[in-house]
Motif scaffolding. Structure first.
Motif, PDB file in Angstrom:
ATOM      1  N   GLU A  60       0.910  -1.172   0.142  1.00 32.48           N
ATOM      2  CA  GLU A  60       0.028  -0.109  -0.129  1.00 32.48           C
ATOM      3  C   GLU A  60       0.815   1.298   0.173  1.00 32.48           C
ATOM      4  O   GLU A  60       0.693   2.121  -0.723  1.00 32.48           O
ATOM      5  CB  GLU A  60      -0.819   0.330   1.085  1.00 32.48           C
ATOM      6  CG  GLU A  60      -2.081  -0.552   1.078  1.00 32.48           C
ATOM      7  CD  GLU A  60      -3.150  -0.693   0.020  1.00 32.48           C
ATOM      8  OE1 GLU A  60      -3.394   0.506  -0.354  1.00 32.48           O
ATOM      9  OE2 GLU A  60      -3.509  -1.559  -0.610  1.00 32.48           O
ATOM     10  N   ARG A  62       3.975   1.420  -1.251  1.00 28.57           N
ATOM     11  CA  ARG A  62       4.593   1.662  -2.491  1.00 28.57           C
ATOM     12  C   ARG A  62       3.913   1.989  -3.529  1.00 28.57           C
ATOM     13  O   ARG A  62       3.918   3.071  -4.220  1.00 28.57           O
ATOM     14  CB  ARG A  62       4.947   0.363  -2.778  1.00 28.57           C
ATOM     15  CG  ARG A  62       6.393  -0.317  -2.206  1.00 28.57           C
ATOM     16  CD  ARG A  62       6.893  -1.665  -2.827  1.00 28.57           C
ATOM     17  NE  ARG A  62       8.108  -2.046  -2.059  1.00 28.57           N
ATOM     18  CZ  ARG A  62       8.062  -3.321  -1.561  1.00 28.57           C
ATOM     19  NH1 ARG A  62       6.989  -4.200  -1.877  1.00 28.57           N
ATOM     20  NH2 ARG A  62       9.127  -3.648  -1.039  1.00 28.57           N
ATOM     21  N   LYS A  63       2.543   1.675  -3.540  1.00 25.83           N
ATOM     22  CA  LYS A  63       1.518   2.120  -4.512  1.00 25.83           C
ATOM     23  C   LYS A  63       1.163   3.665  -4.108  1.00 25.83           C
ATOM     24  O   LYS A  63       1.236   4.439  -5.141  1.00 25.83           O
ATOM     25  CB  LYS A  63       0.213   1.364  -4.041  1.00 25.83           C
ATOM     26  CG  LYS A  63      -0.798   1.934  -5.204  1.00 25.83           C
ATOM     27  CD  LYS A  63      -2.256   1.144  -4.844  1.00 25.83           C
ATOM     28  CE  LYS A  63      -3.098   1.624  -5.982  1.00 25.83           C
ATOM     29  NZ  LYS A  63      -4.406   1.341  -5.614  1.00 25.83           N
ATOM     30  N   ALA A  64       1.054   4.244  -2.896  1.00 25.26           N
ATOM     31  CA  ALA A  64       0.813   5.404  -2.675  1.00 25.26           C
ATOM     32  C   ALA A  64       1.883   6.508  -3.038  1.00 25.26           C
ATOM     33  O   ALA A  64       1.967   7.412  -3.630  1.00 25.26           O
ATOM     34  CB  ALA A  64       0.491   5.766  -1.171  1.00 25.26           C
ATOM     35  N   LYS A  66       4.229   5.609  -5.359  1.00 24.89           N
ATOM     36  CA  LYS A  66       4.349   5.690  -6.589  1.00 24.89           C
ATOM     37  C   LYS A  66       3.191   6.697  -7.368  1.00 24.89           C
ATOM     38  O   LYS A  66       3.487   7.555  -8.422  1.00 24.89           O
ATOM     39  CB  LYS A  66       4.118   4.318  -7.533  1.00 24.89           C
ATOM     40  CG  LYS A  66       4.168   4.189  -8.649  1.00 24.89           C
ATOM     41  CD  LYS A  66       3.920   2.896  -9.245  1.00 24.89           C
ATOM     42  CE  LYS A  66       4.250   2.746 -10.897  1.00 24.89           C
ATOM     43  NZ  LYS A  66       4.047   1.335 -11.493  1.00 24.89           N
ATOM     44  N   ASP A  67       1.874   6.703  -6.970  1.00 27.65           N
ATOM     45  CA  ASP A  67       0.796   7.526  -7.243  1.00 27.65           C
ATOM     46  C   ASP A  67       1.312   9.215  -6.923  1.00 27.65           C
ATOM     47  O   ASP A  67       0.913   9.820  -7.598  1.00 27.65           O
ATOM     48  CB  ASP A  67      -0.257   7.423  -6.385  1.00 27.65           C
ATOM     49  CG  ASP A  67      -1.110   6.021  -6.980  1.00 27.65           C
ATOM     50  OD1 ASP A  67      -0.657   5.363  -8.067  1.00 27.65           O
ATOM     51  OD2 ASP A  67      -1.919   5.412  -6.235  1.00 27.65           O
ATOM     52  N   VAL A  68       2.255   9.381  -6.150  1.00 26.26           N
ATOM     53  CA  VAL A  68       2.377  11.085  -5.669  1.00 26.26           C
ATOM     54  C   VAL A  68       3.677  11.304  -6.436  1.00 26.26           C
ATOM     55  O   VAL A  68       3.823  12.330  -6.923  1.00 26.26           O
ATOM     56  CB  VAL A  68       2.893  10.838  -4.184  1.00 26.26           C
ATOM     57  CG1 VAL A  68       3.416  12.292  -3.967  1.00 26.26           C
ATOM     58  CG2 VAL A  68       1.792  10.570  -3.432  1.00 26.26           C
ATOM     59  N   GLU A  69       4.584  10.276  -7.084  1.00 23.98           N
ATOM     60  CA  GLU A  69       5.707  10.835  -7.670  1.00 23.98           C
ATOM     61  C   GLU A  69       5.291  11.645  -9.178  1.00 23.98           C
ATOM     62  O   GLU A  69       4.402  10.973  -9.737  1.00 23.98           O
ATOM     63  CB  GLU A  69       6.541   9.630  -8.078  1.00 23.98           C
ATOM     64  CG  GLU A  69       7.319   9.075  -6.886  1.00 23.98           C
ATOM     65  CD  GLU A  69       8.285   8.073  -7.284  1.00 23.98           C
ATOM     66  OE1 GLU A  69       9.255   7.678  -6.434  1.00 23.98           O
ATOM     67  OE2 GLU A  69       8.069   7.101  -8.104  1.00 23.98           O
ATOM     68  N   CYS A  70       5.989  12.447  -9.425  1.00 30.47           N
ATOM     69  CA  CYS A  70       5.945  13.237 -10.755  1.00 30.47           C
ATOM     70  C   CYS A  70       6.324  12.579 -11.639  1.00 30.47           C
ATOM     71  O   CYS A  70       7.679  12.450 -11.509  1.00 30.47           O
ATOM     72  CB  CYS A  70       6.013  14.820 -10.504  1.00 30.47           C
ATOM     73  SG  CYS A  70       4.685  15.341  -9.139  1.00 30.47           S
TER      74      CYS A  70
END
Length: 70
Positions: A60, A62-64, A66-70
């Motif tokens: 969870e 890692r997914k979060a 990854k979703d935040v990275e630009c």
């Protein structure tokens, strides 16, 4: 119990549970005074991610991230 102290990398947070006599100064609980030398940002981030992994699980987090990275 008179107070609670939480120590983390470079900071000590203290919450007084007993009222103290007021002075002319206004109490501001948002002021944090570093009492030790600060660690680097990457070390602090690692500690935060590790704590979040304990709560939500590594996948969870890692997914979060990854979703935040630009």
């Amino acid at each position: 119990m008179k107070y609670i102290e939480i120590k983390s990398e470079g900071y000590t947070y203290r919450y007084d549970s007993e009222p103290t006599l007021s002075t002319a100064e206004t109490f501001n609980p948002n002021i944090i005074i570093p009492v030790e030398s600060r660690s680097c940002a990457s070390e602090s981030l690692y500690i935060c991610l590790d704590l979040l992994s304990c709560i939500f699980g590594k996948e969870e987090v890692r997914k979060a991230v990854k979703d935040v990275e630009c």
